[in-house]
Design a protein around this motif. Sequence first.
Motif, PDB file in Angstrom:
ATOM      1  N   GLY A  47     -53.495 -53.367 -70.147  1.00 35.36           N
ATOM      2  CA  GLY A  47     -54.754 -53.175 -70.848  1.00 35.36           C
ATOM      3  C   GLY A  47     -55.616 -52.086 -70.259  1.00 35.36           C
ATOM      4  N   VAL A  48     -56.879 -52.426 -69.968  1.00 33.63           N
ATOM      5  CA  VAL A  48     -57.856 -51.452 -69.503  1.00 33.63           C
ATOM      6  C   VAL A  48     -57.434 -50.825 -68.174  1.00 33.63           C
ATOM      7  N   ALA A  49     -56.637 -51.522 -67.368  1.00 32.75           N
ATOM      8  CA  ALA A  49     -56.204 -50.973 -66.088  1.00 32.75           C
ATOM      9  C   ALA A  49     -55.300 -49.748 -66.258  1.00 32.75           C
ATOM     10  N   ALA A 307     -59.532 -52.377 -62.336  1.00 32.73           N
ATOM     11  CA  ALA A 307     -60.723 -52.281 -63.185  1.00 32.73           C
ATOM     12  C   ALA A 307     -61.995 -52.509 -62.379  1.00 32.73           C
ATOM     13  N   GLY A 308     -62.004 -53.515 -61.506  1.00 32.03           N
ATOM     14  CA  GLY A 308     -63.203 -53.810 -60.733  1.00 32.03           C
ATOM     15  C   GLY A 308     -63.595 -52.679 -59.809  1.00 32.03           C
ATOM     16  N   ALA A 309     -62.626 -52.070 -59.146  1.00 40.32           N
ATOM     17  CA  ALA A 309     -62.921 -50.952 -58.255  1.00 40.32           C
ATOM     18  C   ALA A 309     -63.480 -49.770 -59.026  1.00 40.32           C
ATOM     19  N   CYS A 310     -62.930 -49.532 -60.203  1.00 35.19           N
ATOM     20  CA  CYS A 310     -63.410 -48.419 -61.036  1.00 35.19           C
ATOM     21  C   CYS A 310     -64.834 -48.670 -61.518  1.00 35.19           C
ATOM     22  N   VAL A 311     -65.115 -49.887 -61.995  1.00 38.38           N
ATOM     23  CA  VAL A 311     -66.460 -50.214 -62.470  1.00 38.38           C
ATOM     24  C   VAL A 311     -67.470 -50.123 -61.330  1.00 38.38           C
ATOM     25  N   TYR A 330     -72.409 -53.950 -61.957  1.00 37.69           N
ATOM     26  CA  TYR A 330     -70.978 -54.170 -61.732  1.00 37.69           C
ATOM     27  C   TYR A 330     -70.609 -55.628 -62.003  1.00 37.69           C
ATOM     28  N   GLU A 331     -71.383 -56.530 -61.469  1.00 45.96           N
ATOM     29  CA  GLU A 331     -71.071 -57.946 -61.644  1.00 45.96           C
ATOM     30  C   GLU A 331     -71.280 -58.384 -63.087  1.00 45.96           C
ATOM     31  N   ARG A 332     -72.316 -57.879 -63.719  1.00 42.52           N
ATOM     32  CA  ARG A 332     -72.589 -58.249 -65.109  1.00 42.52           C
ATOM     33  C   ARG A 332     -71.449 -57.807 -66.025  1.00 42.52           C
ATOM     34  N   ARG A 333     -70.897 -56.630 -65.759  1.00 45.34           N
ATOM     35  CA  ARG A 333     -69.799 -56.128 -66.588  1.00 45.34           C
ATOM     36  C   ARG A 333     -68.489 -56.853 -66.308  1.00 45.34           C
ATOM     37  N   MET A 334     -68.231 -57.197 -65.052  1.00 46.28           N
ATOM     38  CA  MET A 334     -66.925 -57.724 -64.670  1.00 46.28           C
ATOM     39  C   MET A 334     -66.771 -59.231 -64.875  1.00 46.28           C
ATOM     40  N   ARG A 335     -67.861 -59.987 -64.795  1.00 44.19           N
ATOM     41  CA  ARG A 335     -67.714 -61.458 -64.798  1.00 44.19           C
ATOM     42  C   ARG A 335     -67.022 -62.003 -66.061  1.00 44.19           C
ATOM     43  N   PRO A 336     -67.370 -61.568 -67.268  1.00 46.36           N
ATOM     44  CA  PRO A 336     -66.657 -62.096 -68.435  1.00 46.36           C
ATOM     45  C   PRO A 336     -65.163 -61.762 -68.410  1.00 46.36           C
ATOM     46  N   PHE A 337     -64.820 -60.577 -67.952  1.00 43.93           N
ATOM     47  CA  PHE A 337     -63.436 -60.150 -67.841  1.00 43.93           C
ATOM     48  C   PHE A 337     -62.688 -61.021 -66.834  1.00 43.93           C
ATOM     49  N   VAL A 338     -63.319 -61.264 -65.708  1.00 45.61           N
ATOM     50  CA  VAL A 338     -62.714 -62.108 -64.672  1.00 45.61           C
ATOM     51  C   VAL A 338     -62.504 -63.533 -65.199  1.00 45.61           C
ATOM     52  N   ALA A 339     -63.490 -64.084 -65.861  1.00 47.73           N
ATOM     53  CA  ALA A 339     -63.385 -65.464 -66.348  1.00 47.73           C
ATOM     54  C   ALA A 339     -62.210 -65.633 -67.300  1.00 47.73           C
ATOM     55  N   LEU A 365     -62.504 -55.626 -71.354  1.00 45.90           N
ATOM     56  CA  LEU A 365     -63.481 -54.806 -70.632  1.00 45.90           C
ATOM     57  C   LEU A 365     -63.391 -53.375 -71.099  1.00 45.90           C
ATOM     58  N   ALA A 366     -64.527 -52.787 -71.415  1.00 46.22           N
ATOM     59  CA  ALA A 366     -64.565 -51.374 -71.803  1.00 46.22           C
ATOM     60  C   ALA A 366     -64.951 -50.535 -70.606  1.00 46.22           C
ATOM     61  N   LEU A 367     -64.237 -49.451 -70.376  1.00 45.95           N
ATOM     62  CA  LEU A 367     -64.553 -48.523 -69.292  1.00 45.95           C
ATOM     63  C   LEU A 367     -65.145 -47.257 -69.865  1.00 45.95           C
ATOM     64  N   ASP A 368     -66.003 -46.629 -69.072  1.00 47.63           N
ATOM     65  CA  ASP A 368     -66.553 -45.332 -69.460  1.00 47.63           C
ATOM     66  C   ASP A 368     -65.441 -44.300 -69.497  1.00 47.63           C
ATOM     67  N   ALA A 369     -65.656 -43.245 -70.224  1.00 52.90           N
ATOM     68  CA  ALA A 369     -64.617 -42.226 -70.382  1.00 52.90           C
ATOM     69  C   ALA A 369     -64.503 -41.329 -69.161  1.00 52.90           C
TER      70      ALA A 369
END
Length: 370
Positions: A47-49, A307-311, A330-339, A365-369
């Motif tokens: 996926g996003v990774a 993904a987490g390191a990139c975010v 960082y935490e706000r973006r990653m927590r739903p993905f982690v769950a 999770l959406a990453l910036d371009a």
Amino acid sequence: MQPVLISGAGVAGLTLAARLLRHGFAPTVVERAPGVRPGGHAIDVRGVALGVLDRMGALEQARALRTRMRGMSLRDADGTEVWRSTERTFSSGRLDSDDIELLREDLTALLLGPAGEAEFLFGDSLTALDEHPGGVRAHFAHAAPRTFDLVAGADGLHSAVRRLTFGEERQFLRHLGAYVAVFSTDNFLGLDNWQEWLRDETATYCVYPARDNTELRATLGFTAPEPLALDRHDTEQHKRLLVDRTAHLGGATPQLHRALWTAPDFFFDPMAQVHLDRWSAGRTVLVGDAAHSASPLSGQGTSLALAGACVLADELARADGDHGTAFARYERRMRPFVALNQALATENPGGAAPEASLDKAKNALALDAA
């Protein structure tokens, strides 16, 4: 340039170092091992990774290093084949997927390229972290103390940074009812890009070839409803326990038992997840398994680390020196993905996650371009 200390030269640590370099930071990586660790099992990038590897210029190299499994067999405890597939394997999912399965050591060697300009302190470890208004004073087992603007714990399930910052790990580890070992040995089965799984209700093994079928990577494990009182650093104890708990299995188990005693890369750990109310405190932050291990049962630990390191790196760059804002974003973006990804392990214990659940989790999770 802001100096940032990263503890751990695994997937999360190397990715974070590479992305911080890209954003103009000055990362230093401390790693207990004498170099980037060899060995380990095949891991999945999904996926996003995949986009993270693409942004780092490593995607095509990763595709070239992917495993080439033709399928798998499942055997009962006596070694009798009960099922086989040429469409999927338990470790990687569908063989026609865009996901990439590759050896952990191949991925870390690949990530070392874009992270190479960072400073590395191999063969060393953190002993204390003292935060003051201007930074964090880091104390090492061997190197002289130094002050960094920020500290990132990318040091895995048994994170030293987490222990020094948040307390003993027993508060945060959630046992998933099993222990597992991974090691390498000769391809005594003559497997040709084919996985063999054998299991019953209490124990299992998986073997598959690597390095052009010249060696085997073996995973051998057993169930344990409650955590065992073990010395995490006593490898001989782990080997004796593993042999005892899997002695009833048939198939290649006797050969695997002989091989594990001389394996150069034997690794043993519980299947466990990490759950914390917060991933940062002051100038210190956690990333990857140190923050939110989903366990190998999820099949998503590597993708979460990438993904987490990139975010985290992106948010630090965007915050223009305000680490508190960066850590919160960082935490706000990653927590739903982690769950979603942790649920893959807890909702489907002992088996592969349904394809629909995996697809939902790996692309959440959406990453910036940039």
